[in-house]
Design a protein around this motif. Sequence first.
Motif, PDB file in Angstrom:
ATOM      1  N   UNK A 174      12.008  24.561  12.016  1.00 52.80           N
ATOM      2  CA  UNK A 174      10.465  24.308  11.624  1.00 52.80           C
ATOM      3  C   UNK A 174      10.078  22.877  11.679  1.00 52.80           C
ATOM      4  N   UNK A 175       8.967  22.351  12.110  1.00 49.28           N
ATOM      5  CA  UNK A 175       8.604  21.059  12.320  1.00 49.28           C
ATOM      6  C   UNK A 175       7.444  20.854  11.328  1.00 49.28           C
ATOM      7  N   UNK A 176       7.704  20.421  10.164  1.00 49.20           N
ATOM      8  CA  UNK A 176       6.837  20.268   8.961  1.00 49.20           C
ATOM      9  C   UNK A 176       5.505  19.281   9.192  1.00 49.20           C
ATOM     10  N   UNK A 177       5.572  18.204  10.067  1.00 50.77           N
ATOM     11  CA  UNK A 177       4.547  17.348  10.248  1.00 50.77           C
ATOM     12  C   UNK A 177       4.677  16.122   9.062  1.00 50.77           C
ATOM     13  N   UNK A 178       3.675  15.511   8.606  1.00 46.34           N
ATOM     14  CA  UNK A 178       3.857  14.216   8.026  1.00 46.34           C
ATOM     15  C   UNK A 178       3.461  14.350   6.489  1.00 46.34           C
ATOM     16  N   UNK A 179       3.047  15.518   6.041  1.00 48.71           N
ATOM     17  CA  UNK A 179       2.897  15.790   4.462  1.00 48.71           C
ATOM     18  C   UNK A 179       3.796  15.842   3.865  1.00 48.71           C
ATOM     19  N   UNK A 180       4.211  15.209   2.550  1.00 46.10           N
ATOM     20  CA  UNK A 180       5.326  15.552   1.675  1.00 46.10           C
ATOM     21  C   UNK A 180       5.468  16.981   1.403  1.00 46.10           C
ATOM     22  N   UNK A 181       4.259  17.570   1.068  1.00 47.58           N
ATOM     23  CA  UNK A 181       4.378  19.043   0.720  1.00 47.58           C
ATOM     24  C   UNK A 181       5.019  19.880   1.731  1.00 47.58           C
ATOM     25  N   UNK A 182       5.093  19.562   3.076  1.00 45.59           N
ATOM     26  CA  UNK A 182       5.727  20.442   3.979  1.00 45.59           C
ATOM     27  C   UNK A 182       7.359  20.481   4.054  1.00 45.59           C
ATOM     28  N   UNK A 183       7.849  19.447   2.963  1.00 43.84           N
ATOM     29  CA  UNK A 183       9.515  19.372   2.762  1.00 43.84           C
ATOM     30  C   UNK A 183       9.882  19.864   1.554  1.00 43.84           C
ATOM     31  N   UNK A 184      10.814  20.656   1.628  1.00 43.03           N
ATOM     32  CA  UNK A 184      11.434  21.307   0.299  1.00 43.03           C
ATOM     33  C   UNK A 184      12.715  20.484  -0.155  1.00 43.03           C
ATOM     34  N   UNK A 185      13.493  19.937   0.450  1.00 44.87           N
ATOM     35  CA  UNK A 185      14.534  19.324  -0.112  1.00 44.87           C
ATOM     36  C   UNK A 185      14.609  17.877   0.281  1.00 44.87           C
ATOM     37  N   UNK A 186      14.914  17.138  -0.926  1.00 43.69           N
ATOM     38  CA  UNK A 186      14.792  15.653  -0.898  1.00 43.69           C
ATOM     39  C   UNK A 186      15.778  14.842  -1.751  1.00 43.69           C
ATOM     40  N   UNK A 187      16.189  13.739  -1.068  1.00 41.54           N
ATOM     41  CA  UNK A 187      17.380  12.937  -1.840  1.00 41.54           C
ATOM     42  C   UNK A 187      16.823  12.327  -3.022  1.00 41.54           C
ATOM     43  N   UNK A 188      17.595  11.483  -3.736  1.00 40.57           N
ATOM     44  CA  UNK A 188      17.416  10.783  -4.971  1.00 40.57           C
ATOM     45  C   UNK A 188      16.320   9.687  -4.587  1.00 40.57           C
ATOM     46  N   UNK A 189      16.533   9.055  -3.439  1.00 37.42           N
ATOM     47  CA  UNK A 189      15.784   7.681  -3.044  1.00 37.42           C
ATOM     48  C   UNK A 189      16.869   6.600  -3.076  1.00 37.42           C
ATOM     49  N   UNK A 190      16.487   5.727  -2.296  1.00 38.40           N
ATOM     50  CA  UNK A 190      17.241   4.260  -2.332  1.00 38.40           C
ATOM     51  C   UNK A 190      16.370   2.932  -2.317  1.00 38.40           C
ATOM     52  N   UNK A 191      16.283   2.116  -3.022  1.00 38.28           N
ATOM     53  CA  UNK A 191      15.577   1.030  -3.205  1.00 38.28           C
ATOM     54  C   UNK A 191      15.796  -0.163  -2.067  1.00 38.28           C
ATOM     55  N   UNK A 192      14.590  -0.198  -1.414  1.00 43.69           N
ATOM     56  CA  UNK A 192      14.571  -1.290  -0.550  1.00 43.69           C
ATOM     57  C   UNK A 192      13.690  -2.302  -1.054  1.00 43.69           C
ATOM     58  N   UNK A 193      13.925  -3.458  -0.972  1.00 44.54           N
ATOM     59  CA  UNK A 193      12.946  -4.688  -1.583  1.00 44.54           C
ATOM     60  C   UNK A 193      13.191  -5.866  -0.524  1.00 44.54           C
ATOM     61  N   UNK A 194      12.032  -6.153  -0.071  1.00 46.45           N
ATOM     62  CA  UNK A 194      11.895  -7.266   0.916  1.00 46.45           C
ATOM     63  C   UNK A 194      11.135  -8.213   0.303  1.00 46.45           C
ATOM     64  N   UNK A 195      11.856  -9.603   0.274  1.00 47.01           N
ATOM     65  CA  UNK A 195      11.152 -10.838  -0.471  1.00 47.01           C
ATOM     66  C   UNK A 195      10.781 -11.599   0.677  1.00 47.01           C
ATOM     67  N   UNK A 196       9.578 -12.301   0.132  1.00 48.73           N
ATOM     68  CA  UNK A 196       8.952 -13.379   1.194  1.00 48.73           C
ATOM     69  C   UNK A 196       9.876 -14.361   1.378  1.00 48.73           C
TER      70      UNK A 196
END
Length: 126
Positions: free
Chosen positions: A104-126
């Motif tokens: 399946x190709x869900x597109x770009x809406x988050x609602x089209x995805x069922x399984x997610x990771x917990x996330x990882x923080x990326x911080x870009x400083x100036x």
Amino acid sequence: QVKLVEFGGRLVQTGDSLRLLCAVSGRTFGSYSMAWFRQPPGKEREFVAGISWSGRPTHYSDSVKDRFTISRDIAKNSLYLQMNSLKPEDTAVYYCASPNTPRMIPGQAPGGYDDWGQGTQVTVST
């Protein structure tokens, strides 16, 4: 049961490069489309990049096109996001995601995805 785990987020400086990894277990990795999303502080989750279950095509948001590259290694059950020329506006929690329907190709809406990771923080400083 499918499990998605992101790795690689950290504090970097403007102009730096960073590669994120999403390790996938519990399914036949090569049969599922995958995507990266991000959620900046105080904002909604947004699409970053996606790769079809067949490996082609790939899609990118306008804000990261030509700077970020999504790829996968089926043998390692791994999804990657290579991020170059990072900017402060790239600061966000980055998530990998997948639909639970193969081919399946869900597109770009988050609602089209069922399984997610917990996330990882990326911080870009100036």
